[in-house]
Scaffold this motif. Structure first.
Motif, mmCIF file in Angstrom:
data_model
loop_
_atom_site.group_PDB
_atom_site.id
_atom_site.type_symbol
_atom_site.label_atom_id
_atom_site.label_comp_id
_atom_site.label_asym_id
_atom_site.label_seq_id
_atom_site.Cartn_x
_atom_site.Cartn_y
_atom_site.Cartn_z
ATOM 1 N N SER A 79 0.794 -1.210 -0.077
ATOM 2 C CA SER A 79 0.021 0.062 0.084
ATOM 3 C C SER A 79 0.660 1.245 -0.045
ATOM 4 O O SER A 79 0.260 2.349 -0.227
ATOM 5 N N GLN A 80 2.066 1.256 0.299
ATOM 6 C CA GLN A 80 2.996 2.263 0.357
ATOM 7 C C GLN A 80 3.738 2.273 -0.936
ATOM 8 O O GLN A 80 4.569 3.633 -1.085
ATOM 9 N N SER A 81 3.824 1.785 -1.915
ATOM 10 C CA SER A 81 4.862 1.813 -2.995
ATOM 11 C C SER A 81 4.528 2.923 -3.728
ATOM 12 O O SER A 81 5.774 3.457 -4.495
ATOM 13 N N TRP A 82 3.284 3.455 -4.002
ATOM 14 C CA TRP A 82 3.014 4.629 -4.796
ATOM 15 C C TRP A 82 2.752 5.789 -3.907
ATOM 16 O O TRP A 82 2.260 6.966 -4.403
ATOM 17 N N SER A 83 3.042 5.648 -2.587
ATOM 18 C CA SER A 83 2.806 6.878 -1.683
ATOM 19 C C SER A 83 3.976 8.028 -2.130
ATOM 20 O O SER A 83 4.919 7.652 -2.548
ATOM 21 N N PRO A 84 3.449 9.286 -1.982
ATOM 22 C CA PRO A 84 4.425 10.415 -2.299
ATOM 23 C C PRO A 84 5.820 10.149 -1.535
ATOM 24 O O PRO A 84 6.894 10.399 -1.915
ATOM 25 N N GLN A 85 5.877 9.548 -0.233
ATOM 26 C CA GLN A 85 7.027 9.748 0.455
ATOM 27 C C GLN A 85 7.814 8.552 -0.232
ATOM 28 O O GLN A 85 9.107 8.720 -0.459
ATOM 29 N N ARG A 86 7.395 7.516 -0.729
ATOM 30 C CA ARG A 86 8.148 6.379 -1.463
ATOM 31 C C ARG A 86 8.607 6.878 -2.698
ATOM 32 O O ARG A 86 9.670 6.577 -3.040
ATOM 33 N N LEU A 87 7.472 7.624 -3.286
ATOM 34 C CA LEU A 87 8.203 8.217 -4.623
ATOM 35 C C LEU A 87 9.287 8.964 -4.742
ATOM 36 O O LEU A 87 10.175 9.075 -5.669
ATOM 37 N N ASP A 88 9.247 9.840 -3.620
ATOM 38 C CA ASP A 88 10.361 10.868 -3.185
ATOM 39 C C ASP A 88 11.748 10.135 -3.218
ATOM 40 O O ASP A 88 12.685 10.426 -3.735
ATOM 41 N N LEU A 89 11.603 9.075 -2.320
ATOM 42 C CA LEU A 89 12.988 8.000 -2.249
ATOM 43 C C LEU A 89 13.390 7.348 -3.369
ATOM 44 O O LEU A 89 14.376 7.475 -3.763
ATOM 45 N N HIS A 90 12.258 6.872 -4.160
ATOM 46 C CA HIS A 90 12.659 6.341 -5.428
ATOM 47 C C HIS A 90 13.355 7.318 -6.522
ATOM 48 O O HIS A 90 14.285 7.093 -7.035
ATOM 49 N N ARG A 91 12.793 8.648 -6.660
ATOM 50 C CA ARG A 91 13.352 9.548 -7.409
ATOM 51 C C ARG A 91 14.841 9.978 -6.955
ATOM 52 O O ARG A 91 15.487 10.185 -7.834
ATOM 53 N N SER A 92 14.900 9.925 -5.740
ATOM 54 C CA SER A 92 16.249 10.594 -5.185
ATOM 55 C C SER A 92 17.320 9.513 -5.534
ATOM 56 O O SER A 92 18.265 9.951 -5.699
ATOM 57 N N ALA A 93 16.942 8.487 -5.427
ATOM 58 C CA ALA A 93 17.655 7.114 -5.721
ATOM 59 C C ALA A 93 18.200 6.886 -7.235
ATOM 60 O O ALA A 93 19.102 6.923 -7.475
ATOM 61 N N ALA A 94 17.096 7.371 -8.010
ATOM 62 C CA ALA A 94 17.335 7.207 -9.406
ATOM 63 C C ALA A 94 18.096 8.579 -9.890
ATOM 64 O O ALA A 94 18.734 8.497 -11.087
ATOM 65 N N SER A 95 18.204 9.639 -9.296
ATOM 66 C CA SER A 95 18.569 10.950 -9.810
ATOM 67 C C SER A 95 19.937 11.384 -8.801
ATOM 68 O O SER A 95 20.351 12.531 -9.210
ATOM 69 N N ARG A 96 20.265 10.547 -8.091
ATOM 70 C CA ARG A 96 21.548 11.055 -7.204
ATOM 71 C C ARG A 96 22.654 10.983 -7.886
ATOM 72 O O ARG A 96 23.161 10.033 -8.611
ATOM 73 N N PRO A 97 23.337 12.170 -8.097
ATOM 74 C CA PRO A 97 24.684 11.922 -8.770
ATOM 75 C C PRO A 97 25.727 11.021 -7.968
ATOM 76 O O PRO A 97 25.665 10.933 -6.720
#
Length: 124
Positions: free
Chosen positions: A103-121
Motif C-alpha cells: 500500500s506504500q509503494s506509490w505513496s508520495p514519500q516512497r516516490l520521493d525516495l525512488h526519485r532520489s535514488a534514481a537521480s542521485r549524482p
C-alpha cells in the motif's frame, strides 16, 4: 509534450536531473511503462525517433567527457543506458514483493525516495 524519446529535455550538464525528470514524467504518465513491453513484443528494435535521439544524447555525453565535464569511466552510450535504466527501474519492480509495502509503494514519500535514488549524482 510527446510521449516518446524527446518527451524530457536532455541536459548533459545535469545528468542526474535528467534522470529525475524522466522519473517524474513516468509518474505523471504511468501508461508509458505499460506500453513499452507491448511495443517491444511487436517491434523489438528501436523505431521512430528513438535511434537518432539516443545517438544525439550519447554524442553530447561524449563531448562533455572530452571537455572533462562528465566522468569517462563508461562509454557514452553505456552511461546513457544506465541513466535511463535507473530512472525506469522502480516502474519495472514487482509490486507486492514485500507485503508490508504494497500500500506504500506509490505513496508520495516512497516516490520521493525512488526519485532520489534514481537521480542521485555519483559520489566522488
Amino acid at each position: 509534450m510527446t510521449p516518446g524519446a524527446e518527451s524530457v529535455p536532455f541536459d548533459v550538464e545535469d545528468v542526474p536531473g535528467y534522470a529525475g525528470a524522466i522519473f517524474d514524467h513516468l509518474v505523471a504518465q504511468p501508461d508509458l511503462m505499460r506500453l513499452r513491453p507491448w511495443k517491444l513484443l511487436e517491434r523489438p528494435s528501436a523505431t521512430g525517433l528513438e535511434p537518432d535521439a539516443f545517438r544525439h544524447k550519447a554524442a553530447k555525453v561524449a563531448d562533455a567527457q572530452q571537455r572533462g565535464e562528465v566522468a569517462e569511466e563508461m562509454e557514452p552510450a553505456d552511461l546513457l543506458t544506465m541513466v535511463l535504466a535507473a530512472a525506469q527501474a522502480w516502474f519495472w519492480a514487482a509490486e507486492g514483493v514485500d507485503p508490508k509495502e504494497v500500500s506504500q509503494s506509490w505513496s508520495p514519500q516512497r516516490l520521493d525516495l525512488h526519485r532520489s535514488a534514481a537521480s542521485r549524482p555519483p559520489d566522488g
